[in-house]
Design a protein around this motif. Structure first.
Motif, mmCIF file in Angstrom:
data_model
loop_
_atom_site.group_PDB
_atom_site.id
_atom_site.type_symbol
_atom_site.label_atom_id
_atom_site.label_comp_id
_atom_site.label_asym_id
_atom_site.label_seq_id
_atom_site.Cartn_x
_atom_site.Cartn_y
_atom_site.Cartn_z
ATOM 1 N N MET A 1 0.838 -1.204 0.000
ATOM 2 C CA MET A 1 0.000 0.000 0.000
ATOM 3 C C MET A 1 0.873 1.255 0.000
ATOM 4 S SD MET A 1 -2.893 -1.552 0.182
ATOM 5 C CE MET A 1 -4.170 -0.405 0.606
ATOM 6 N N VAL A 2 0.364 2.321 -0.620
ATOM 7 C CA VAL A 2 1.026 3.623 -0.564
ATOM 8 C C VAL A 2 0.423 4.376 0.617
ATOM 9 C CG1 VAL A 2 1.537 5.768 -1.766
ATOM 10 C CG2 VAL A 2 1.330 3.637 -3.062
ATOM 11 N N VAL A 3 1.298 4.821 1.520
ATOM 12 C CA VAL A 3 0.860 5.509 2.738
ATOM 13 C C VAL A 3 1.457 6.907 2.756
ATOM 14 C CG1 VAL A 3 0.938 5.467 5.258
ATOM 15 C CG2 VAL A 3 0.761 3.317 3.991
ATOM 16 N N ARG A 4 0.627 7.905 3.083
ATOM 17 C CA ARG A 4 1.109 9.272 3.261
ATOM 18 C C ARG A 4 1.174 9.551 4.756
ATOM 19 N NH1 ARG A 4 -2.109 12.726 0.012
ATOM 20 N NH2 ARG A 4 -3.712 12.427 1.568
ATOM 21 N N ARG A 5 2.329 9.989 5.207
ATOM 22 C CA ARG A 5 2.530 10.311 6.619
ATOM 23 C C ARG A 5 1.585 11.451 7.025
ATOM 24 N NH1 ARG A 5 7.677 9.666 9.471
ATOM 25 N NH2 ARG A 5 7.389 10.613 11.506
ATOM 26 N N VAL A 6 1.031 11.352 8.236
ATOM 27 C CA VAL A 6 0.156 12.385 8.789
ATOM 28 C C VAL A 6 0.822 12.917 10.042
ATOM 29 C CG1 VAL A 6 -2.087 12.851 9.838
ATOM 30 C CG2 VAL A 6 -1.933 11.293 7.894
ATOM 31 N N ASP A 7 1.027 14.214 10.106
ATOM 32 C CA ASP A 7 1.628 14.843 11.277
ATOM 33 C C ASP A 7 0.768 16.035 11.669
ATOM 34 O OD1 ASP A 7 3.174 16.067 13.214
ATOM 35 O OD2 ASP A 7 5.059 15.811 12.119
ATOM 36 N N ALA A 8 0.113 15.927 12.821
ATOM 37 C CA ALA A 8 -0.819 16.969 13.259
ATOM 38 C C ALA A 8 -0.130 18.317 13.436
ATOM 39 C CB ALA A 8 -1.494 16.553 14.564
ATOM 40 N N GLY A 9 1.168 18.334 13.707
ATOM 41 C CA GLY A 9 1.883 19.575 13.955
ATOM 42 C C GLY A 9 2.451 20.234 12.721
ATOM 43 N N VAL A 10 2.367 19.578 11.566
ATOM 44 C CA VAL A 10 2.959 20.121 10.343
ATOM 45 C C VAL A 10 1.877 20.253 9.272
ATOM 46 C CG1 VAL A 10 4.677 19.734 8.547
ATOM 47 C CG2 VAL A 10 5.152 18.992 10.884
ATOM 48 N N PRO A 11 1.593 21.485 8.837
ATOM 49 C CA PRO A 11 0.571 21.658 7.798
ATOM 50 C C PRO A 11 1.092 21.225 6.428
ATOM 51 C CG PRO A 11 1.576 23.757 8.340
ATOM 52 C CD PRO A 11 2.172 22.745 9.274
ATOM 53 N N GLY A 12 0.167 20.902 5.549
ATOM 54 C CA GLY A 12 0.525 20.560 4.177
ATOM 55 C C GLY A 12 0.851 19.091 3.997
ATOM 56 N N PRO A 13 1.083 18.701 2.743
ATOM 57 C CA PRO A 13 1.350 17.303 2.429
ATOM 58 C C PRO A 13 2.687 16.826 3.019
ATOM 59 C CG PRO A 13 1.227 18.638 0.418
ATOM 60 C CD PRO A 13 1.047 19.551 1.569
ATOM 61 N N GLN A 14 2.707 15.583 3.419
ATOM 62 C CA GLN A 14 3.906 14.962 3.980
ATOM 63 C C GLN A 14 4.418 13.900 3.002
ATOM 64 O OE1 GLN A 14 5.157 16.058 7.043
ATOM 65 N NE2 GLN A 14 3.600 17.602 6.696
ATOM 66 N N GLU A 15 5.522 13.259 3.379
ATOM 67 C CA GLU A 15 6.106 12.220 2.530
ATOM 68 C C GLU A 15 5.160 11.041 2.371
ATOM 69 O OE1 GLU A 15 9.372 9.980 4.162
ATOM 70 O OE2 GLU A 15 8.562 10.158 6.180
ATOM 71 N N SER A 16 5.329 10.320 1.268
ATOM 72 C CA SER A 16 4.590 9.071 1.094
ATOM 73 C C SER A 16 5.595 7.949 0.892
ATOM 74 C CB SER A 16 3.616 9.163 -0.084
ATOM 75 O OG SER A 16 4.307 9.447 -1.273
ATOM 76 N N PHE A 17 5.174 6.730 1.205
ATOM 77 C CA PHE A 17 6.052 5.575 1.130
ATOM 78 C C PHE A 17 5.211 4.319 0.951
ATOM 79 C CE2 PHE A 17 5.108 6.673 5.491
ATOM 80 C CZ PHE A 17 4.686 5.471 6.061
ATOM 81 N N VAL A 18 5.861 3.219 0.621
ATOM 82 C CA VAL A 18 5.176 1.935 0.443
ATOM 83 C C VAL A 18 5.322 1.122 1.720
ATOM 84 C CG1 VAL A 18 5.111 -0.215 -0.873
ATOM 85 C CG2 VAL A 18 5.581 1.951 -2.032
ATOM 86 N N ALA A 19 4.222 0.518 2.157
ATOM 87 C CA ALA A 19 4.226 -0.324 3.351
ATOM 88 C C ALA A 19 3.468 -1.617 3.066
ATOM 89 C CB ALA A 19 3.579 0.402 4.530
ATOM 90 N N VAL A 20 3.922 -2.697 3.667
ATOM 91 C CA VAL A 20 3.203 -3.968 3.587
ATOM 92 C C VAL A 20 2.024 -3.896 4.552
ATOM 93 C CG1 VAL A 20 3.350 -6.428 4.076
ATOM 94 C CG2 VAL A 20 5.252 -5.278 2.955
ATOM 95 N N ASP A 21 0.871 -4.363 4.109
ATOM 96 C CA ASP A 21 -0.339 -4.331 4.936
ATOM 97 C C ASP A 21 -0.598 -5.712 5.527
ATOM 98 O OD1 ASP A 21 -2.804 -3.805 6.079
ATOM 99 O OD2 ASP A 21 -3.887 -3.944 4.181
ATOM 100 N N CYS A 22 -0.564 -5.813 6.849
ATOM 101 C CA CYS A 22 -0.861 -7.118 7.476
ATOM 102 C C CYS A 22 -2.159 -7.077 8.285
ATOM 103 C CB CYS A 22 0.323 -7.606 8.319
ATOM 104 S SG CYS A 22 0.718 -6.612 9.737
ATOM 105 N N VAL A 23 -2.968 -6.003 8.132
ATOM 106 C CA VAL A 23 -4.215 -5.904 8.889
ATOM 107 C C VAL A 23 -5.443 -5.679 8.008
ATOM 108 C CG1 VAL A 23 -3.113 -5.134 11.019
ATOM 109 C CG2 VAL A 23 -3.859 -3.435 9.352
ATOM 110 N N GLY A 24 -5.287 -5.620 6.697
ATOM 111 C CA GLY A 24 -6.437 -5.447 5.810
ATOM 112 C C GLY A 24 -6.914 -4.026 5.683
ATOM 113 N N ALA A 25 -6.004 -3.061 5.697
ATOM 114 C CA ALA A 25 -6.377 -1.645 5.565
ATOM 115 C C ALA A 25 -6.811 -1.353 4.130
ATOM 116 C CB ALA A 25 -5.202 -0.756 5.947
#
Length: 88
Positions: free
Chosen positions: A25-49
């Motif tokens: 899956m492609v995941v975009r980092r979410v940071d409540a303290g930083v406005p605007g788009p953050q980095e994205s990366f690929v992660a293996v999904d082991c929970v069915g997201a």
């Protein structure tokens, strides 16, 4: 751990053998303290997201441990689906 939002899928017909059968899956980092788009990366999904869900991601050796395969070339694994986040 990293909080992220699933924004897409990755399909790879040719890949390292230990990655066969894993959902990427492609995941975009979410940071409540930083406005605007953050980095994205690929992660293996082991929970069915699914796309649009907020998730917990572990990286490094913890990512491989979550898969129960220390030999797999994985650096990020989705280990939880977030129901709610409260920041004060």
């Amino acid at each position: 751990m990293i909080i992220g939002e699933v924004i897409g899928n990755v399909w790879a017909t040719r890949k390292e053998d230990t990655l066969n059968g894993l959902k990427l899956m492609v995941v975009r980092r979410v940071d409540a303290g930083v406005p605007g788009p953050q980095e994205s990366f690929v992660a293996v999904d082991c929970v069915g997201a699914g796309i649009g869900e907020r998730v917990l991601v572990v990286t490094g050796s913890s990512a491989r441990k979550a898969l129960h395969n220390q030999e797999s070339p994985v650096d990020a694994t989705i280990v939880g689906i977030i129901d709610e986040v409260e920041v004060r």
